[in-house]
Motif scaffolding. Sequence first.
Motif, PDB file in Angstrom:
ATOM      1  N   PHE A  20     -30.218  25.504 -35.435  1.00  0.00           N
ATOM      2  CA  PHE A  20     -30.111  26.961 -35.313  1.00  0.00           C
ATOM      3  C   PHE A  20     -31.413  27.532 -34.755  1.00  0.00           C
ATOM      4  N   ALA A  21     -32.550  27.030 -35.227  1.00  0.00           N
ATOM      5  CA  ALA A  21     -33.844  27.491 -34.710  1.00  0.00           C
ATOM      6  C   ALA A  21     -33.983  27.151 -33.229  1.00  0.00           C
ATOM      7  N   ILE A  73     -19.848  34.111 -24.701  1.00  0.00           N
ATOM      8  CA  ILE A  73     -20.042  32.672 -24.894  1.00  0.00           C
ATOM      9  C   ILE A  73     -21.404  32.354 -25.500  1.00  0.00           C
ATOM     10  N   VAL A  74     -22.446  33.032 -25.045  1.00  0.00           N
ATOM     11  CA  VAL A  74     -23.794  32.697 -25.490  1.00  0.00           C
ATOM     12  C   VAL A  74     -24.008  33.010 -26.983  1.00  0.00           C
ATOM     13  N   PHE A  75     -23.180  33.879 -27.563  1.00  0.00           N
ATOM     14  CA  PHE A  75     -23.330  34.207 -28.980  1.00  0.00           C
ATOM     15  C   PHE A  75     -22.347  33.470 -29.886  1.00  0.00           C
ATOM     16  N   VAL A  76     -21.434  32.709 -29.339  1.00  0.00           N
ATOM     17  CA  VAL A  76     -20.511  31.922 -30.171  1.00  0.00           C
ATOM     18  C   VAL A  76     -21.278  30.969 -31.092  1.00  0.00           C
ATOM     19  N   PRO A  77     -22.282  30.219 -30.582  1.00  0.00           N
ATOM     20  CA  PRO A  77     -23.019  29.333 -31.492  1.00  0.00           C
ATOM     21  C   PRO A  77     -23.693  30.085 -32.641  1.00  0.00           C
ATOM     22  N   TYR A  78     -24.118  31.318 -32.400  1.00  0.00           N
ATOM     23  CA  TYR A  78     -24.752  32.105 -33.459  1.00  0.00           C
ATOM     24  C   TYR A  78     -23.798  32.235 -34.642  1.00  0.00           C
ATOM     25  N   GLY A  79     -22.551  32.588 -34.370  1.00  0.00           N
ATOM     26  CA  GLY A  79     -21.563  32.724 -35.443  1.00  0.00           C
ATOM     27  C   GLY A  79     -21.269  31.407 -36.138  1.00  0.00           C
ATOM     28  N   TYR A  81     -23.370  28.658 -36.330  1.00  0.00           N
ATOM     29  CA  TYR A  81     -24.540  28.275 -37.131  1.00  0.00           C
ATOM     30  C   TYR A  81     -24.675  29.140 -38.377  1.00  0.00           C
ATOM     31  N   LEU A  82     -24.501  30.437 -38.211  1.00  0.00           N
ATOM     32  CA  LEU A  82     -24.620  31.339 -39.360  1.00  0.00           C
ATOM     33  C   LEU A  82     -23.589  30.987 -40.423  1.00  0.00           C
ATOM     34  N   SER A  83     -22.388  30.658 -40.000  1.00  0.00           N
ATOM     35  CA  SER A  83     -21.339  30.269 -40.949  1.00  0.00           C
ATOM     36  C   SER A  83     -21.676  28.949 -41.632  1.00  0.00           C
ATOM     37  N   MET A  84     -22.271  28.031 -40.893  1.00  0.00           N
ATOM     38  CA  MET A  84     -22.652  26.752 -41.486  1.00  0.00           C
ATOM     39  C   MET A  84     -23.709  26.938 -42.568  1.00  0.00           C
ATOM     40  N   LEU A  85     -24.600  27.892 -42.361  1.00  0.00           N
ATOM     41  CA  LEU A  85     -25.696  28.102 -43.307  1.00  0.00           C
ATOM     42  C   LEU A  85     -25.348  29.076 -44.429  1.00  0.00           C
ATOM     43  N   THR A  86     -24.321  29.898 -44.223  1.00  0.00           N
ATOM     44  CA  THR A  86     -23.995  30.945 -45.203  1.00  0.00           C
ATOM     45  C   THR A  86     -22.509  30.953 -45.517  1.00  0.00           C
ATOM     46  N   SER A  87     -21.958  29.804 -45.834  1.00  0.00           N
ATOM     47  CA  SER A  87     -20.504  29.706 -46.024  1.00  0.00           C
ATOM     48  C   SER A  87     -19.980  30.602 -47.137  1.00  0.00           C
ATOM     49  N   GLY A  88     -20.812  31.012 -48.051  1.00  0.00           N
ATOM     50  CA  GLY A  88     -20.368  31.889 -49.137  1.00  0.00           C
ATOM     51  C   GLY A  88     -20.369  33.370 -48.784  1.00  0.00           C
ATOM     52  N   TRP A  89     -20.875  33.704 -47.621  1.00  0.00           N
ATOM     53  CA  TRP A  89     -20.955  35.111 -47.220  1.00  0.00           C
ATOM     54  C   TRP A  89     -19.622  35.596 -46.664  1.00  0.00           C
ATOM     55  N   SER A  90     -19.378  36.893 -46.785  1.00  0.00           N
ATOM     56  CA  SER A  90     -18.193  37.507 -46.178  1.00  0.00           C
ATOM     57  C   SER A  90     -18.408  37.604 -44.664  1.00  0.00           C
ATOM     58  N   LEU A 151     -19.860  19.272 -37.138  1.00  0.00           N
ATOM     59  CA  LEU A 151     -20.424  20.312 -36.274  1.00  0.00           C
ATOM     60  C   LEU A 151     -21.886  20.040 -35.946  1.00  0.00           C
ATOM     61  N   ASN A 152     -22.642  19.499 -36.913  1.00  0.00           N
ATOM     62  CA  ASN A 152     -24.039  19.141 -36.632  1.00  0.00           C
ATOM     63  C   ASN A 152     -24.122  18.056 -35.569  1.00  0.00           C
ATOM     64  N   ALA A 153     -23.237  17.068 -35.628  1.00  0.00           N
ATOM     65  CA  ALA A 153     -23.244  16.004 -34.621  1.00  0.00           C
ATOM     66  C   ALA A 153     -22.931  16.572 -33.240  1.00  0.00           C
ATOM     67  N   VAL A 154     -21.911  17.417 -33.165  1.00  0.00           N
ATOM     68  CA  VAL A 154     -21.544  18.042 -31.892  1.00  0.00           C
ATOM     69  C   VAL A 154     -22.684  18.939 -31.401  1.00  0.00           C
ATOM     70  N   ALA A 155     -23.255  19.742 -32.306  1.00  0.00           N
ATOM     71  CA  ALA A 155     -24.340  20.654 -31.931  1.00  0.00           C
ATOM     72  C   ALA A 155     -25.582  19.893 -31.473  1.00  0.00           C
TER      73      ALA A 155
END
Length: 190
Positions: A20-21, A73-79, A81-90, A151-155
Amino acid sequence: MTPSRSGRSPRSSTLTTILFAAYLVLLVGLVLFKFPFNYETGDSGRHLNLIPFAGSYTAGGVVGWSEVIENVIVFVPYGVYLSMLTSGWSIGRRLLPILITTVAFETVQYVFAIGRSDITDVLANALGGVLGIGIYAGVARLLGARTNRVLNAVALVLTIVVVLAWAFLGVHSMGASPSGHARTLTAANS
């Protein structure tokens, strides 16, 4: 290594954070510095468009969808990665950092007169982030506890490919003259 309550191992979370960084560094380079493309827009000064799609028209009066689609397209990874790190968030809580980031980019572009500040970019970037959140949700339904590992492997593979492509493009754009023709370095002009 034991997984956390969310099913993610500490190693997986660390890799996600590093990827993500790396993505954020590449995103800043692309949005604010136009790297690796290094092109002149022909514009100087501050430009602010608060009417959606008003700045997206081509010379023929047709909406230039390619830039809008690229912004999505350029912001799809943002969503993702954010979901991977914050799966409990709405979804709303995940959308907030995406909106803050895109508004910050547009603000920096306006303040420093680098590029155009456009509400269409904010909307397209937010849509990309939402699509990324949706993609993560769909993959999570399919893969369950293996989601972040896959997803980490693909990323990781995609990040390596993008970094290598950017390095290649960056090297080649440094050797181009403003007219777009390749420049040859010699002792006289180096």
